[in-house]
Design a protein around this motif. Structure first.
Motif, PDB file in Angstrom:
ATOM      1  N   ASP A 118      88.701 -27.592 101.330  1.00 32.69           N
ATOM      2  CA  ASP A 118      88.729 -26.930 102.632  1.00 32.69           C
ATOM      3  C   ASP A 118      87.675 -27.608 103.502  1.00 32.69           C
ATOM      4  OD1 ASP A 118      88.585 -25.380 104.880  1.00 32.69           O
ATOM      5  OD2 ASP A 118      88.184 -23.489 103.837  1.00 32.69           O
ATOM      6  N   PRO A 119      88.072 -28.421 104.487  1.00 31.08           N
ATOM      7  CA  PRO A 119      87.091 -29.181 105.265  1.00 31.08           C
ATOM      8  C   PRO A 119      86.150 -28.318 106.086  1.00 31.08           C
ATOM      9  CG  PRO A 119      89.278 -29.366 106.238  1.00 31.08           C
ATOM     10  CD  PRO A 119      89.453 -28.694 104.914  1.00 31.08           C
ATOM     11  N   ALA A 120      86.492 -27.041 106.286  1.00 29.83           N
ATOM     12  CA  ALA A 120      85.612 -26.152 107.040  1.00 29.83           C
ATOM     13  C   ALA A 120      84.544 -25.519 106.169  1.00 29.83           C
ATOM     14  CB  ALA A 120      86.434 -25.056 107.711  1.00 29.83           C
ATOM     15  N   ALA A 121      84.705 -25.574 104.853  1.00 26.98           N
ATOM     16  CA  ALA A 121      83.769 -24.920 103.936  1.00 26.98           C
ATOM     17  C   ALA A 121      82.560 -25.812 103.687  1.00 26.98           C
ATOM     18  CB  ALA A 121      84.465 -24.590 102.621  1.00 26.98           C
ATOM     19  N   ASP A 122      81.369 -25.216 103.743  1.00 29.31           N
ATOM     20  CA  ASP A 122      80.182 -26.011 103.428  1.00 29.31           C
ATOM     21  C   ASP A 122      79.726 -25.829 101.981  1.00 29.31           C
ATOM     22  OD1 ASP A 122      79.125 -23.456 103.717  1.00 29.31           O
ATOM     23  OD2 ASP A 122      77.954 -23.929 105.505  1.00 29.31           O
ATOM     24  N   VAL A 123      80.334 -24.894 101.245  1.00 27.28           N
ATOM     25  CA  VAL A 123      80.064 -24.724  99.818  1.00 27.28           C
ATOM     26  C   VAL A 123      81.385 -24.461  99.106  1.00 27.28           C
ATOM     27  CG1 VAL A 123      78.846 -23.415  98.038  1.00 27.28           C
ATOM     28  CG2 VAL A 123      77.785 -23.730 100.286  1.00 27.28           C
ATOM     29  N   GLN A 124      81.702 -25.269  98.097  1.00 26.85           N
ATOM     30  CA  GLN A 124      82.912 -25.076  97.298  1.00 26.85           C
ATOM     31  C   GLN A 124      82.561 -25.297  95.832  1.00 26.85           C
ATOM     32  OE1 GLN A 124      86.736 -26.577  99.469  1.00 26.85           O
ATOM     33  NE2 GLN A 124      85.110 -27.991 100.063  1.00 26.85           N
ATOM     34  N   VAL A 125      82.875 -24.311  95.011  1.00 25.40           N
ATOM     35  CA  VAL A 125      82.507 -24.341  93.593  1.00 25.40           C
ATOM     36  C   VAL A 125      83.757 -24.581  92.753  1.00 25.40           C
ATOM     37  CG1 VAL A 125      81.472 -23.060  91.688  1.00 25.40           C
ATOM     38  CG2 VAL A 125      80.587 -22.760  94.018  1.00 25.40           C
ATOM     39  N   VAL A 126      83.673 -25.561  91.869  1.00 25.55           N
ATOM     40  CA  VAL A 126      84.747 -25.829  90.909  1.00 25.55           C
ATOM     41  C   VAL A 126      84.156 -25.618  89.519  1.00 25.55           C
ATOM     42  CG1 VAL A 126      86.520 -27.443  90.120  1.00 25.55           C
ATOM     43  CG2 VAL A 126      85.679 -27.567  92.483  1.00 25.55           C
ATOM     44  N   PRO A 127      84.351 -24.434  88.925  1.00 26.17           N
ATOM     45  CA  PRO A 127      83.713 -24.133  87.635  1.00 26.17           C
ATOM     46  C   PRO A 127      84.353 -24.899  86.484  1.00 26.17           C
ATOM     47  CG  PRO A 127      85.124 -22.323  88.308  1.00 26.17           C
ATOM     48  CD  PRO A 127      85.125 -23.298  89.448  1.00 26.17           C
ATOM     49  N   ARG A 128      83.571 -25.139  85.463  1.00 26.65           N
ATOM     50  CA  ARG A 128      84.044 -25.781  84.229  1.00 26.65           C
ATOM     51  C   ARG A 128      83.710 -24.841  83.076  1.00 26.65           C
ATOM     52  NH1 ARG A 128      84.970 -31.166  82.465  1.00 26.65           N
ATOM     53  NH2 ARG A 128      85.640 -31.057  80.287  1.00 26.65           N
ATOM     54  N   ALA A 129      84.739 -24.265  82.476  1.00 26.00           N
ATOM     55  CA  ALA A 129      84.539 -23.287  81.411  1.00 26.00           C
ATOM     56  C   ALA A 129      83.722 -23.882  80.271  1.00 26.00           C
ATOM     57  CB  ALA A 129      85.892 -22.802  80.896  1.00 26.00           C
ATOM     58  N   GLY A 130      82.679 -23.144  79.862  1.00 20.77           N
ATOM     59  CA  GLY A 130      81.866 -23.555  78.727  1.00 20.77           C
ATOM     60  C   GLY A 130      80.742 -24.506  79.057  1.00 20.77           C
ATOM     61  N   SER A 131      80.714 -25.061  80.274  1.00 20.73           N
ATOM     62  CA  SER A 131      79.665 -26.014  80.621  1.00 20.73           C
ATOM     63  C   SER A 131      78.400 -25.291  81.073  1.00 20.73           C
ATOM     64  CB  SER A 131      80.134 -26.948  81.733  1.00 20.73           C
ATOM     65  OG  SER A 131      79.082 -27.817  82.123  1.00 20.73           O
ATOM     66  N   ARG A 132      77.261 -25.803  80.667  1.00 27.23           N
ATOM     67  CA  ARG A 132      75.958 -25.276  81.080  1.00 27.23           C
ATOM     68  C   ARG A 132      75.260 -26.220  82.051  1.00 27.23           C
ATOM     69  NH1 ARG A 132      75.797 -19.895  80.223  1.00 27.23           N
ATOM     70  NH2 ARG A 132      76.464 -19.362  78.097  1.00 27.23           N
ATOM     71  N   THR A 133      76.020 -27.150  82.607  1.00 22.12           N
ATOM     72  CA  THR A 133      75.489 -28.102  83.580  1.00 22.12           C
ATOM     73  C   THR A 133      76.084 -27.804  84.948  1.00 22.12           C
ATOM     74  OG1 THR A 133      75.199 -29.837  81.921  1.00 22.12           O
ATOM     75  CG2 THR A 133      75.344 -30.548  84.218  1.00 22.12           C
ATOM     76  N   VAL A 134      75.253 -27.839  85.972  1.00 21.97           N
ATOM     77  CA  VAL A 134      75.718 -27.685  87.347  1.00 21.97           C
ATOM     78  C   VAL A 134      75.358 -28.948  88.115  1.00 21.97           C
ATOM     79  CG1 VAL A 134      75.496 -26.410  89.504  1.00 21.97           C
ATOM     80  CG2 VAL A 134      75.547 -25.175  87.334  1.00 21.97           C
ATOM     81  N   LEU A 135      76.374 -29.557  88.722  1.00 22.09           N
ATOM     82  CA  LEU A 135      76.169 -30.745  89.541  1.00 22.09           C
ATOM     83  C   LEU A 135      76.405 -30.399  90.999  1.00 22.09           C
ATOM     84  CD1 LEU A 135      75.811 -33.768  90.099  1.00 22.09           C
ATOM     85  CD2 LEU A 135      78.219 -34.105  89.464  1.00 22.09           C
ATOM     86  N   PHE A 136      75.352 -30.508  91.808  1.00 21.86           N
ATOM     87  CA  PHE A 136      75.462 -30.306  93.249  1.00 21.86           C
ATOM     88  C   PHE A 136      75.775 -31.652  93.904  1.00 21.86           C
ATOM     89  CE2 PHE A 136      72.695 -26.713  92.078  1.00 21.86           C
ATOM     90  CZ  PHE A 136      73.399 -25.674  92.663  1.00 21.86           C
ATOM     91  N   VAL A 137      76.897 -31.697  94.630  1.00 21.62           N
ATOM     92  CA  VAL A 137      77.367 -32.918  95.269  1.00 21.62           C
ATOM     93  C   VAL A 137      77.149 -32.791  96.778  1.00 21.62           C
ATOM     94  CG1 VAL A 137      79.347 -34.430  95.674  1.00 21.62           C
ATOM     95  CG2 VAL A 137      79.086 -33.278  93.453  1.00 21.62           C
ATOM     96  N   PHE A 138      76.218 -33.578  97.320  1.00 19.10           N
ATOM     97  CA  PHE A 138      75.881 -33.537  98.744  1.00 19.10           C
ATOM     98  C   PHE A 138      76.694 -34.608  99.475  1.00 19.10           C
ATOM     99  CE2 PHE A 138      72.386 -31.623  96.550  1.00 19.10           C
ATOM    100  CZ  PHE A 138      71.847 -30.684  97.418  1.00 19.10           C
ATOM    101  N   THR A 139      77.645 -34.159 100.296  1.00 18.46           N
ATOM    102  CA  THR A 139      78.463 -35.108 101.039  1.00 18.46           C
ATOM    103  C   THR A 139      77.660 -35.710 102.192  1.00 18.46           C
ATOM    104  OG1 THR A 139      79.335 -33.373 102.486  1.00 18.46           O
ATOM    105  CG2 THR A 139      80.570 -33.860 100.466  1.00 18.46           C
ATOM    106  N   GLY A 140      78.193 -36.792 102.760  1.00 10.56           N
ATOM    107  CA  GLY A 140      77.494 -37.497 103.824  1.00 10.56           C
ATOM    108  C   GLY A 140      77.803 -36.957 105.204  1.00 10.56           C
TER     109      GLY A 140
END
Length: 342
Positions: A118-140
């Motif tokens: 969604d190009p209007a959204a400034d935060v979008q979460v795509v969860p990964r079941a079972g993962s304990r790592t969170v990767l924040f992706v900062f667009t340009g």
């Protein structure tokens, strides 16, 4: 490139509301825009039927049609448009066609449009079941990560990590925070911590491209990130600080002002004993990107990663699929020691 209204139309069309969307395009769009949109939708219909389609007659339109195909969420059609319709002459280092061809295939058993941007959204979460790592992706600054997020997700979705895509619609290198997450930087950091906790984070990682590199470096410190990967981006806003402050006051007058003393990441990292491991990837022949990376060179734990012979700013297509995957592997590989979040 593509207006937000058109992006909404493309998603409606992709979701099956085709006749209504095409009638709306014919009735409302300007002549040139109408022709371009209908040309793209005709191509998608032909692709679905297995028919051969002709590319746009004017070269500059090829890129716009390709972007539109990606907005409709059809990665297979985008690959076909590049390889079978445009041909090898359209593919050059640093181009969107090269990035389309470099993107890894959809993992077996998964849908190619797992993530609908969604190009209007400034935060979008795509969860990964079972993962304990969170990767924040900062667009340009162009609200993308070298390429459209729906395309770049083909790489990110393969990681054992919850992915959080971020945009700064205020174009302030994230220094003034993210609008939907608070009035300023500090509130945004708090909300990002909340997101990480809600996803069960034991590790936080950050990556950014172009202007997002500054965001990844800055937030990486206050989110206690284990690692930060920056791609062709600034490490300081010394010459831009006043302009960014004025933009914040103009666009978000209720926002909390940020500290201009926190705009040189080399200085900030240098006085912070507990900091992430950093890798900065850039084209060796790009003088601006090289200088921004070299600004961080004296800091311990910072690795400069020049790509020989490359001048392009959008570095991923120059790296190719394997080159980008190698950088992502570095990012997600466990460190010998890492901070605890619980």
């Amino acid at each position: 490139m593509l207006t937000y209204q058109n992006r909404i139309l493309f998603r409606r069309w992709a979701a099956g509301d085709r006749e209504a969307v095409e009638a709306e395009v014919r009735g409302q769009a300007g002549l040139g825009e109408k022709s371009l949109i209908l040309e793209t939708l005709d191509f998608l219909r032909s692709f679905e039927r297995g028919e051969t389609a002709k590319p746009a007659a004017i070269t500059y339109r090829h890129r716009i049609v390709l972007w539109t195909i990606l907005e409709c969420g059809s990665l297979a059609a985008a690959r076909h448009y590049v390889s079978a319709v445009l041909g090898d002459s359209s593919v050059r280092i640093g181009s969107l066609p090269a990035l389309v061809l470099a993107a890894p295939p959809t993992p077996p058993g998964q849908h190619e449009t797992e993530f609908a941007d969604d190009p209007a959204a400034d935060v979008q979460v795509v969860p990964r079941a079972g993962s304990r790592t969170v990767l924040f992706v900062f667009t340009g600054g162009a609200r993308r990560f070298c390429g459209p997020l729906v395309l770049m997700h083909q790489w990110f979705r393969r990681l054992d990590a919850n992915i959080v895509y971020l945009r700064d619609h205020s174009s302030m290198f994230y220094a003034g925070g993210i609008a939907s997450l608070g009035k300023g930087y500090d509130e945004t950091v708090g909300r990002l911590w909340d997101i990480a906790w809600s996803l069960g984070a034991e590790r936080v990682l950050c990556t950014g491209s172009s202007a997002g590199t500054f965001g990844a470096l800055r937030y990486g410190l206050d989110l206690s990130a284990e690692k930060v990967l920056g791609l062709s981006g600034p490490s300081r806003l010394d010459d831009s600080a006043q302009r960014v402050l004025e933009r914040l006051q103009r666009r978000r007058p209720s926002a909390t002002p940020f500290d201009p003393g926190h705009l040189d990441m080399a200085a900030l990292y240098g006085r912070t004993p507990r900091r992430p491991a950093v890798r900065l990837t850039f084209g060796q022949q790009n003088a601006i990107d090289r200088a921004e990376a070299e600004n961080m060179q004296p800091i311990g734990g910072v690795e400069l990663d020049p790509v020989p012979g490359v001048e392009e700013h959008d570095i991923v297509s120059a790296l190719g699929s394997r080159g980008f995957e190698a950088r992502l592997h570095w990012l997600v590989a466990p460190s010998s020691s890492r901070p605890s979040y619980h």
